[in-house]
Design an enzyme around this catalytic site. Structure first.
Site, short mmCIF file in Angstrom:
data_model
loop_
_atom_site.label_atom_id
_atom_site.label_comp_id
_atom_site.label_asym_id
_atom_site.label_seq_id
_atom_site.Cartn_x
_atom_site.Cartn_y
_atom_site.Cartn_z
N CYS A 110 -4.26 -40.91 -4.73
CA CYS A 110 -3.73 -42.25 -4.53
C CYS A 110 -4.05 -42.76 -3.13
CB CYS A 110 -2.22 -42.25 -4.76
SG CYS A 110 -1.54 -43.88 -5.10
N ASP A 162 8.93 -38.89 -8.27
CA ASP A 162 8.57 -39.04 -6.87
C ASP A 162 9.82 -38.90 -6.01
OD1 ASP A 162 6.99 -39.49 -4.66
OD2 ASP A 162 6.24 -41.44 -5.32
#
Length: 239
Positions: free
Chosen positions: A15, A141
């Protein structure tokens, strides 16, 4: 939806891609997906404009999953941004309403939808269950204060494992504080469908460290690679 095999190789998303060079490095070492940060609530060195993200996505080769990572919560804003950038998946952080996910799917039927859940919250189990009914995958997350992603902090992997077990084969992606030195332990503990990394493979601000990318992907996928050993991925090296 087809369920992931228990023996499948762990999928890897790199990412915070902000240049074609970093996209090439990640794909060359075997990344399955690349994440592009657009519409964040705070500044980061790898934050992109929609036009910049659209350009990077347009240069990717076939068979690569492009993921728009956004904090936007308005259905129309997310829908329009996904269409403009041209991604194949979207990763919804923050408080995007789960009730709006079916409407986003109807507007963009090709789009795979990943809903982020903060595994360090007490309500994470219930949130994951609700999200699994609407999204194509959930991402576990860590949240630190106002930062709802890219914190570089791990969370309780045992809680994440319990969520993954409760979802019975539904794709669960693990993120939060992962890096080359702990990704194997995280995968062994949680056994996720995939792993997602940003800060754990950073070099200088806004760029990736090639060796950390190599080691992360190799260890996540249990591959044997040597420094400098990667396939060439033809992307225009301009940004």
């Amino acid at each position: 939806m087809a369920q992931p095999s228990k023996n499948a190789v762990t999928r890897v998303k790199i990412c915070g891609i902000a240049t074609l060079e970093d996209a090439s490095i990640a794909l060359g070492y075997g990344a399955d997906a690349l994440g592009f940060l657009v519409g964040l609530h705070y500044e980061t060195p790898d934050r992109l404009t929609a036009d910049r993200a659209r350009y990077l996505v347009s240069e990717l080769p076939p068979f690569v999953t492009s993921v728009l990572v956004t904090h936007l919560t308005d259905l129309a804003d997310v829908r329009d941004l996904c269409a403009r950038v041209g991604v194949s998946s979207v990763q919804l952080h923050g408080d995007f309403p789960i009730r709006d996910i079916p409407n986003l799917r109807s507007a963009l039927p090709h789009l795979k939808i990943i809903k982020a859940v903060h595994s360090d919250d007490r309500e994470s189990y219930e949130a994951a269950m609700k999200a699994s009914y609407a999204a194509d995958a959930i991402l576990l997350d860590t949240r630190v204060g106002e930062r709802i992603g890219g914190t570089g902090k791990t969370h309780d992997w045992d809680r994440s494992r319990r969520i993954r077990e409760a979802l019975e084969g539904f794709p669960v992606i693990l993120a939060g504080g992962l890096g080359p030195d702990n990704v194997e332990s995280a995968i062994e503990r949680v056994q996720p469908f995939g792993v997602d990394v940003n800060t754990g493979v950073q070099g200088k601000p806004g760029r990736k460290d090639p060796d950390r990318v190599r080691r992360f992907i190799a260890r996540a996928k249990q591959l044997r690679t040597e420094p400098g050993q990667r396939e060439s991925v033809s992307l225009e090296q301009t940004g």
